[in-house]
Enzyme design. Structure first.
Site: not given
Length: 211
Positions: A151-153, A156
């Site tokens: 997800g966020c990794v 990013t």
């Protein structure tokens, strides 16, 4: 040769390249929030080992004088600033401002000289000043740790690369709710967007910077 072996060989021919660490890195700790460590919570992921690895990398970064950035997710009580993401992903209610589940995970607390970036969407760069802040500070690369890998990794990572930062993802310092999305996303990030590195490798690199 099995189909899996053929696939790996094909990826190796197409994507077997490393860009290496930059000269002026920053370390990001992405969304190590309590919800992921809270038994019974829908976001619980059993990622204590990932946090432990990230804390060791953070200690090495601080010893080397490398800037450290922590991110979290914070929403208005109405969720209006979360848009379609908040609408789709129901567990994001854990991160409404003031929720105990949005607190930092066990043993993690920002130091006075560490930047905290609060976000509403998966990428630490989307809708924040992070890219401008790093660029103004002369940062040429980022080292990523955090939750969740898929997800966020990953979000990013893609944005870091798109903004022109050399990007490294520390495999042991990222975590997910299941090994399959964790490993698949590490594989894909390493193929296309970043160098996926070990904790030992990045700590050795940081030690060299501080020497």
């Amino acid at each position: 040769m099995s189909s899996d072996d053929e696939l790996l060989a094909n990826y190796k021919r197409a994507y077997d390249n490393r860009v290496g660490f930059g000269q002026r890195p920053a370390l990001l700790l992405i969304d190590f929030c309590q919800a992921y460590f809270e038994p019974g919570n829908p976001l619980h992921a059993g990622v204590e080992d990932a946090l432990g690895a990230a804390l060791r990398v953070r200690a090495a970064a601080r010893a080397a004088g490398v800037p450290v950035v922590l991110t979290n997710v914070v929403y208005h009580p109405s969720g209006i600033d979360g848009g379609r993401f908040f609408e789709k992903a129901l567990p994001l209610r854990n991160f409404v401002r003031g929720s105990a589940m949005g607190a930092w995970g066990p043993g993690l607390e920002p130091a006075a000289d560490e930047l905290v970036v609060s976000k509403q969407y998966p990428s630490a760069f989307f809708g924040t000043s992070l890219a401008s802040t790093l660029t103004a500070a002369g940062i040429d690369s980022v080292i990523l740790t955090g939750l969740t890998t898929s997800g966020c990794v990953r979000a990013t990572c893609v944005d870091a690369m798109s903004h022109g930062f050399r990007t490294a993802v520390v495999a042991e310092a990222c975590g997910d709710r299941h090994a399959a999305p964790h490993e698949a996303n590490l594989f894909d990030m390493n193929a296309k967007y970043a160098d996926v590195v070990s904790e030992a490798e990045v700590i050795a690199f940081l030690a060299g910077l501080g020497a």
